[in-house]
Each structure stands twice: as C-alpha cells, then as structure tokens.
Design a protein around this motif. Structure first.
Motif, PDB file in Angstrom:
ATOM      1  N   ALA A 179      13.656  57.657  20.579  1.00 27.96           N
ATOM      2  CA  ALA A 179      14.401  56.845  19.611  1.00 27.96           C
ATOM      3  C   ALA A 179      13.569  55.613  19.262  1.00 27.96           C
ATOM      4  N   THR A 236      12.766  50.817  14.955  1.00 27.78           N
ATOM      5  CA  THR A 236      13.969  50.746  14.127  1.00 27.78           C
ATOM      6  C   THR A 236      14.601  49.366  14.200  1.00 27.78           C
ATOM      7  N   ILE A 287      21.890  50.738  12.289  1.00 27.84           N
ATOM      8  CA  ILE A 287      20.627  51.143  12.896  1.00 27.84           C
ATOM      9  C   ILE A 287      19.766  51.741  11.799  1.00 27.84           C
ATOM     10  N   GLY A 288      18.647  51.077  11.529  1.00 25.44           N
ATOM     11  CA  GLY A 288      17.822  51.520  10.418  1.00 25.44           C
ATOM     12  C   GLY A 288      18.549  51.445   9.093  1.00 25.44           C
ATOM     13  N   ARG A 343      19.466  60.091  18.513  1.00 27.20           N
ATOM     14  CA  ARG A 343      18.063  60.197  18.107  1.00 27.20           C
ATOM     15  C   ARG A 343      17.498  58.853  17.670  1.00 27.20           C
ATOM     16  N   ARG A 344      18.384  57.946  17.268  1.00 32.22           N
ATOM     17  CA  ARG A 344      17.935  56.661  16.735  1.00 32.22           C
ATOM     18  C   ARG A 344      17.926  55.551  17.774  1.00 32.22           C
ATOM     19  N   ARG A 345      18.798  55.648  18.777  1.00 25.67           N
ATOM     20  CA  ARG A 345      18.831  54.589  19.782  1.00 25.67           C
ATOM     21  C   ARG A 345      19.062  55.181  21.160  1.00 25.67           C
ATOM     22  N   GLU A 350      22.814  62.376  15.931  1.00 23.32           N
ATOM     23  CA  GLU A 350      21.885  61.582  15.132  1.00 23.32           C
ATOM     24  C   GLU A 350      21.787  60.157  15.669  1.00 23.32           C
TER      25      GLU A 350
END
Length: 264
Positions: A158, A2, A62-63, A77-79, A74
């Motif tokens: 992540a 990401t 992020i993304g 989940r991404r970082r 959420e």
C-alpha cells in the motif's frame, strides 16, 4: 506513495461527539505524529481511516478518494495498518503472518504465487526478520513481533501506513529500532504516539489533539512549546538539542515537581 486527508471529520460514539471537525493532511512520503492525552480522540480518528468507525460528517480521503466509498479490498490495497492489539494464534509462523498482507491482492480461492512469496521475503528482509520466517510468531519478543507486523503491512504494498502506538509495551532499544525502521521506509505515515520525545525526534510534523479536536499542527519543535505542552498535557517541558544526535528533544516533568517544587 499516497496522500491522506481528513476533511472536517466528526465521529460520534454512543451519541457522544468524540472527534469534532478534524482536518489534517499527510503528504506523500511524510511522517506525521498524532499526539494527545488519553481520551483525546487519536485512536478514534485513526479508526475512521481503518473503516471501523464511519464519520457522521466530513470525509477521510486516500489518494483523493473517500475511503468509505472504496471496497474493503481496494481500501486495503491503498493503506496498511498496524494496531495496538493484534492477537494471533500460536500456530502461525512468521512467514504466514506476513503473507496475510497479500490477501487484498488475491482472489478468495487463490493460493500464494511466486510473486507473493517474493514480496513476503522482501518485506521480512526490510524489517531484518528473514531469519525468523519459520519461527512461531508467538515465540518472538515484543519488538520482534512488532517488526513482523510491520512486514505484514509492507507486504500489502500500500502507499500509506497508519499505526496506533507502534512502540507501546516495547523496551527502549526496541522502540528506537521500530522508529528508525519507520523513518528508513520513507512511506507516507500517520502514527499515534504517546512519547513526546519520539514525536520530536522522528516526525516531520505533529498533530496535537485534545478533547476530540485538533489544537495544533506543524513541525514538532515549533508546535510543542512549553506553553502548549502544559496546556494540553498538564506537564512542564523544555525543548533543547540532544547531545548525541544533534536533533531537537523535549524533556518533561510533573508540573508539581518541576524545578524542585512539591505539591501544595
């Protein structure tokens, strides 16, 4: 993996501007070192990506999405994050600590499933700590604990890893072990570092902060010139090639004692 972007980020603490108009991108798969003297704003900037400190201006993406527009689940989940001060009770085993990284992927009342157990085991194997899965986290050495915390971050699955001084308080070998591991992971990584030589040796790029602002970004050997190091850190520096690794390295010394000089 990401992408992470800080877009004109400004942060105030107690009505004082501590981070001012910082724009910085970390590309997928890139390892960027965030460096600067104490009080320069490194940890404050990272906390805006943790969703601890909300910018008064600008955005953390992020993304491509504003982290403050995402739910906490959420965002997790991404970082994944590894902070300087992680206090865990002595009752937690290593496996239980790593399993905490699965929380964003479970419902409130869900129990760990087979996939969770496989992910935890794989994360421990990735950091070479599977042998300690049943051990109490509190009984491990500092370097071993840091590896377990990295495993917990990996268990989140992540696409982005953010770390604040991951080698702080570790002995020399443990520092290299952790940094070698970060490089081997190949994840999109932003890490605050104090050791300039670590930044030169391990990071694809460095971002230098001073007094809450970003003063330079680029490949370490291009950015960390003797002039910039002296201006930002107040020390003398020499860049050369490490005789063992063949990679660039930086040597620093007190500005008053470099080349035999003594204080006036």
């Amino acid at each position: 993996m990401t992408r992470l972007d800080f877009d004109g980020v400004c942060i105030d603490l107690a009505a004082t501007r501590t981070v001012s108009d910082v724009s910085l991108s970390v590309a997928p798969g890139e390892m960027v070192g965030l460096i600067g003297p104490n009080g320069s704003g490194k940890s404050t900037l990272l906390r805006s990506a943790y969703r601890v400190l909300r910018p008064v201006a600008g955005a953390v993406l992020i993304g491509g999405e504003d982290v403050w527009g995402l739910s906490a689940r959420e965002a997790a989940r991404r970082r994944a994050i590894v902070t300087q001060h992680t206090v865990l009770g002595a009752e937690f085993t290593v496996e239980e600590v790593v399993a905490m990284g699965r929380t964003p992927h479970r419902g409130t009342l869900d129990r760990d499933g087979a996939e969770d157990h496989r992910t935890v085991r794989r994360a421990l194997e990735d950091v070479h700590m599977a042998w300690a899965s049943g051990r109490s986290f509190a009984t491990l050495s500092g370097g071993e604990q840091q590896r377990v915390l990295l495993a917990r971050a990996l268990a989140q699955e992540a696409g982005l890893l953010i770390l604040d001084e991951p080698t702080n308080h570790l002995d020399v070998r443990a520092q290299f072990d952790v940094l070698d591991l970060l490089r081997d992971l190949g994840m999109t990584t932003l890490t605050a570092l104090h050791d300039l030589d670590h930044a030169v040796s391990y990071c694809d790029r460095v971002a230098v902060m001073a007094e809450g602002g970003l003063v330079a970004v680029g490949p370490p050997a291009d950015v960390l010139t003797p002039e910039l190091v002296h201006r930002v850190f107040g020390v003398r520096a020499v860049l050369d090639t490490h005789p063992l690794t063949g990679r660039p390295r930086i040597a620093v010394a007190s500005a008053t004692r470099a080349q035999g000089r003594t204080p006036a």
